[in-house]
Design a protein around this motif. Structure first.
Motif, PDB file in Angstrom:
ATOM      1  N   PRO A 285       0.830  -1.215   0.000  1.00 45.76           N
ATOM      2  CA  PRO A 285       0.000   0.000   0.000  1.00 45.76           C
ATOM      3  C   PRO A 285       0.859   1.257   0.000  1.00 45.76           C
ATOM      4  O   PRO A 285       1.911   1.310   0.649  1.00 45.76           O
ATOM      5  CB  PRO A 285      -0.797  -0.129   1.311  1.00 45.76           C
ATOM      6  N   GLN A 286       0.415   2.263  -0.726  1.00 42.79           N
ATOM      7  CA  GLN A 286       1.097   3.542  -0.793  1.00 42.79           C
ATOM      8  C   GLN A 286       0.250   4.594  -0.087  1.00 42.79           C
ATOM      9  O   GLN A 286      -0.970   4.447   0.040  1.00 42.79           O
ATOM     10  CB  GLN A 286       1.336   3.945  -2.252  1.00 42.79           C
ATOM     11  N   ILE A 287       0.894   5.671   0.331  1.00 42.60           N
ATOM     12  CA  ILE A 287       0.145   6.727   1.015  1.00 42.60           C
ATOM     13  C   ILE A 287      -0.913   7.323   0.104  1.00 42.60           C
ATOM     14  O   ILE A 287      -1.977   7.759   0.560  1.00 42.60           O
ATOM     15  CB  ILE A 287       1.112   7.809   1.554  1.00 42.60           C
ATOM     16  N   THR A 288      -0.657   7.330  -1.201  1.00 40.88           N
ATOM     17  CA  THR A 288      -1.652   7.854  -2.137  1.00 40.88           C
ATOM     18  C   THR A 288      -2.913   6.987  -2.158  1.00 40.88           C
ATOM     19  O   THR A 288      -4.003   7.490  -2.433  1.00 40.88           O
ATOM     20  CB  THR A 288      -1.063   7.957  -3.550  1.00 40.88           C
ATOM     21  N   ASP A 289      -2.761   5.690  -1.868  1.00 43.60           N
ATOM     22  CA  ASP A 289      -3.940   4.831  -1.767  1.00 43.60           C
ATOM     23  C   ASP A 289      -4.844   5.310  -0.633  1.00 43.60           C
ATOM     24  O   ASP A 289      -6.074   5.345  -0.761  1.00 43.60           O
ATOM     25  CB  ASP A 289      -3.528   3.373  -1.508  1.00 43.60           C
TER      26      ASP A 289
END
Length: 421
Positions: free
Chosen positions: A310-314
């Protein structure tokens, strides 16, 4: 300063390049210099300018401006724009000059905890392109060599430009005179940053604490603030994976001789455990990795599965429709606003500038930061601003570290940069 999209490499970097002898580190000049040549160069970074206008802008005499322009033209840092001379004018034609943005290039590197950005900039501070790689999680010498060779491979893609300088910005305790860095988060101690980059790239190298460089970018690369008074002060607060602070006073970023101060362990009241053994430290609480871990633990985001984590943009995207994701991000914004107010009350600057994706990545969070700041500060209303570089603060820090010596003393810098290698 515009900035194209950052690229990602598609092939590994060769490790067989021949290394040059390392040059001594050159400390960055994070200030607006009163050197006449520097003042003329700065006046020309915004586009073509006539000599009489440059004299007004710099406060120098026409004779002084003429001497500096002639010297800078001879080095190639400036060029005349005869094509912009007014036709039909009576008397000696007024020929404007500008910074040469086509011949030279500087290389800026921002080494982050998880991501490293490599950018090329022209002499006006405009970013020409960039490369993004994962910060190597290896021993410090190997990691620096990998990053430096990635930078060399990127620079080799600009064969028509003459490279002048390398600037490296990163967190930790930086000895700018020696070009070495202690970076506890990466496990680096006395890491020879300048020596490795100099040996790989065969260019002069300046190394800067990255939050100080971000503050310098506001000073040197952004348009001059018309409301700024002589002697005014700024407090720059950065937050993403790491957190930091820098102070600008009298057109100079304060750079303590024993390294920048730290706000990483300021208490926030959270229950998050820090690597120092305490709970609630700022950096451990607001860092992107911790926010993502909390989102996974709370079931807001799925557990990581190879090959993608998971990325922070998710989380930012999910917050548009998911109340739990939104509350998690707004809680972080609340903590950041209260912390910014605490730091502001300690320094009482004329303005406070907030930079880093923890402030700018989630737009609805900015209002919560401002509200928490206003409710927490004990001083009168503050001039609170978001960095003019938005999500490009890391690239701007790298670029200004590579350019600052030119902006302080361009004639000396060009002699050093073009010395026979």
């Amino acid at each position: 300063m515009s900035s194209p999209a950052i690229e990602r490499p598609h092939s590994p970097i060769s490790t067989t390049a021949r290394l040059a002898p390392a040059r001594p580190a050159v400390p960055p000049e994070l200030r607006i210099a009163d050197n006449p040549a520097a003042a003329v160069l700065r006046a020309a970074t915004r586009g073509p300018i006539f000599r009489d206008i440059a004299a007004q802008a710099t406060g120098s005499s026409i004779a002084t401006v003429n001497r500096q322009v002639s010297a800078l033209l001879s080095t190639g840092l400036l060029r005349e724009r005869a094509d912009l001379t007014a036709s039909g004018a009576v008397g000696r034609p007024r020929v404007p000059f500008e910074v040469d943005t086509d011949t030279f290039v500087t290389l800026g590197v921002h080494i982050g905890f998880t991501v490293t950005r490599i950018v090329a900039a022209d002499l006006s501070g405009r970013i020409l392109g960039g490369l993004e790689i994962a910060t190597p999680q290896t021993g410090q010498d190997a990691a620096l060599t990998i990053v430096a060779r990635s930078a060399k491979a990127f620079l080799d893609r600009l064969p028509r430009r003459k490279p002048l300088w390398t600037g490296v910005a990163l967190a930790g305790r930086v000895d700018a005179a020696a070009g070495v860095v202690d970076h506890p988060r990466l496990g680096w101690q006395a890491a020879p940053v300048a020596a490795v980059f100099s040996a790989v790239l065969d260019l002069p190298v300046s190394v800067s604490a990255h939050v100080e460089a971000m503050a310098a970018a506001e000073l040197l690369l952004a348009p001059r603030d018309p409301d700024s008074r002589p002697g005014s002060s700024s407090l720059y607060i950065y937050a993403r994976e790491t957190a930091g602070v820098a102070v600008t006073l009298h057109d100079r970023v304060h750079t303590p001789s024993n390294g920048p101060g730290s706000i990483a362990h300021l208490p926030t009241g959270s229950s998050v455990e820090c690597r120092c053994g305490r709970r609630g430290c700022l950096e451990a609480t607001i860092g992107e990795r911790e926010i993502l871990s909390r989102a996974v633990r709370q079931g807001i985001l799925p557990k990581p599965e190879a090959p993608r984590r998971p990325q922070i943009t998710d989380l930012y995207r999910l917050a548009d429709t998911n109340d739990a994701a939104r509350e998690l991000l707004l809680e972080r914004a609340e903590i950041l606003g209260r912390t910014a107010a605490l730091i502001r009350d300690m320094f009482n600057p004329d303005r406070v500038i907030l930079g880093g994706q923890a402030f700018t990545g989630y737009r609805p969070g900015i209002d919560r930061v401002a509200t928490a700041f206003a409710q927490s500060t004990t001083l009168p209303d503050a001039d609170l601003r978001i960095s003019r570089f938005g999500g490009r603060v890391q690239e701007s820090a790298a670029a200004v570290t590579s350019l600052s010596v030119f902006y302080a003393d361009p004639l000396s810098a060009i002699r050093r940069a073009t010395r026979t290698r």
